[in-house]
Design a protein around this motif. Structure first.
Motif, mmCIF file in Angstrom:
data_model
loop_
_atom_site.group_PDB
_atom_site.id
_atom_site.type_symbol
_atom_site.label_atom_id
_atom_site.label_comp_id
_atom_site.label_asym_id
_atom_site.label_seq_id
_atom_site.Cartn_x
_atom_site.Cartn_y
_atom_site.Cartn_z
ATOM 1 N N UNK A 1 -2.879 -1.326 5.696
ATOM 2 C CA UNK A 1 -2.603 0.193 5.649
ATOM 3 C C UNK A 1 -1.758 0.545 4.224
ATOM 4 N N UNK A 2 -0.880 -0.661 3.960
ATOM 5 C CA UNK A 2 -0.208 -0.579 2.580
ATOM 6 C C UNK A 2 -1.097 -0.572 1.578
ATOM 7 N N UNK A 3 -2.180 -1.774 1.677
ATOM 8 C CA UNK A 3 -2.944 -2.057 0.558
ATOM 9 C C UNK A 3 -3.757 -1.021 0.179
ATOM 10 N N UNK A 4 -4.403 -0.068 1.172
ATOM 11 C CA UNK A 4 -5.087 1.041 1.087
ATOM 12 C C UNK A 4 -4.417 2.235 0.467
ATOM 13 N N UNK A 5 -3.205 2.531 1.055
ATOM 14 C CA UNK A 5 -2.466 3.642 0.810
ATOM 15 C C UNK A 5 -1.682 3.720 -0.625
ATOM 16 N N UNK A 6 -0.741 2.568 -0.738
ATOM 17 C CA UNK A 6 0.231 2.553 -1.784
ATOM 18 C C UNK A 6 -0.320 1.527 -2.934
ATOM 19 N N UNK B 1 -2.716 0.666 -4.745
ATOM 20 C CA UNK B 1 -3.283 1.056 -6.088
ATOM 21 C C UNK B 1 -2.318 1.678 -7.045
ATOM 22 N N UNK B 2 -1.269 2.244 -6.992
ATOM 23 C CA UNK B 2 -0.417 2.812 -7.524
ATOM 24 C C UNK B 2 1.169 2.587 -7.622
ATOM 25 N N UNK B 3 1.438 1.552 -6.507
ATOM 26 C CA UNK B 3 2.847 0.994 -6.532
ATOM 27 C C UNK B 3 2.765 -0.343 -6.609
ATOM 28 N N UNK B 4 3.364 -0.854 -7.716
ATOM 29 C CA UNK B 4 3.429 -2.306 -8.085
ATOM 30 C C UNK B 4 4.481 -3.024 -6.980
#
Length: 194
Positions: free
Chosen positions: A109-114, A116-119
Motif C-alpha cells: 500500500x505504501x509503495x502505491x500511495x507514497x 512515488x513522491x516520498x523518499x
C-alpha cells in the motif's frame, strides 16, 4: 518535573499502524489519529512526531513484525523448495482472504500511495523488498544446491520474479473478489520452480 505518559506508546503505535493500514496515509487525518489512539494531539506529537513521522514508525513496526517469521520459514534446515512453495501459497491465500482483501499489505500500500513522491517511504519499501528478495534468493540457492531446483534456473532472477508476483498478489487480491485469480497465478508461477 517531567510528566509521566498516561498511555502505552507501543499500544498507541500499534493502533496507528492499524488505522494507517486500513485507511492509508492521505485518508487518515490527525483528528482521526487522536480519536483512534485515544490520546491528545500534543501527546502524539511529543511521542511520535508529526503524522508523517508516525506513519514511518508504524511502517517500521509492521516490518519488524512481518519479517522474522518469513526469515524463520525460509531458512529452516532441510529441504528449501517446499518452504518457498508454502510461503507463496500463503501469500496467495492471505491476498484472497477477506481481511487482506480489505487491507492489502501495508508495504505494498505504501509503495502505491507514497513511494512515488516520498523518499523516506520509498526507502523503507525498497529495504523491505530487498529483504524479502534476499530471503527468497537464499532459499532458492539452497534448493539448487540440494538438487531441488534444476541447474539451469537462476535463483536471483527467480527470487525477483517471486517478489514481483507476491506484490502483485497483494494488489490484485485487494481489488478482486475472485480468489481463483491469485491462486491460479501463484500455481502457474510455481511451475517455474519445477
Amino acid at each position: 518535573m517531567a510528566r509521566t505518559k498516561e498511555f502505552d506508546p507501543d499500544a498507541a503505535l500499534q493502533a496507528a499502524l492499524e488505522l494507517f493500514w486500513r485507511r492509508g496515509y492521505e485518508a487518515t487525518s490527525m483528528a482521526d489519529l487522536v480519536e483512534h489512539l485515544g490520546i491528545g494531539r500534543a501527546s502524539i506529537y511529543a511521542t511520535f512526531g508529526n503524522k508523517h513521522e508516525l506513519y514511518l514508525k508504524a511502517l517500521d513496526r509492521y516490518a519488524e513484525v512481518r519479517n522474522p517469521p518469513l526469515l524463520d520459514e525460509l531458512s529452516q534446515p532441510g529441504s528449501a523448495l517446499p518452504a518457498v512453495r508454502t510461503v507463496l501459497r500463503r501469500f496467495a491465500a492471505e491476498s484472497a482472504s477477506e481481511h487482506q482483501r480489505l487491507n492489502g499489505c501495508f508495504i505494498t500500500n505504501t509503495a502505491a500511495e507514497l513511494a512515488p513522491h516520498d523518499s523516506a517511504a520509498a526507502h523503507r519499501v525498497e529495504v523491505n523488498w530487498e529483504h524479502l528478495e534476499t530471503l527468497l534468493h537464499s532459499a532458492l540457492v539452497r534448493a539448487r544446491a540440494q538438487g531441488e531446483l534444476p541447474p539451469g534456473r537462476d535463483p536471483q532472477a527467480l527470487a525477483r520474479m517471486l517478489l514481483v508476483l507476491m506484490q502483485g498478489l497483494r494488489i490484485v487480491g485487494k481489488a478482486s473478489t475472485d480468489p481463483a485469480r491469485v491462486r491460479d497465478a501463484t500455481e502457474q508461477a510455481l511451475t517455474l520452480l519445477d
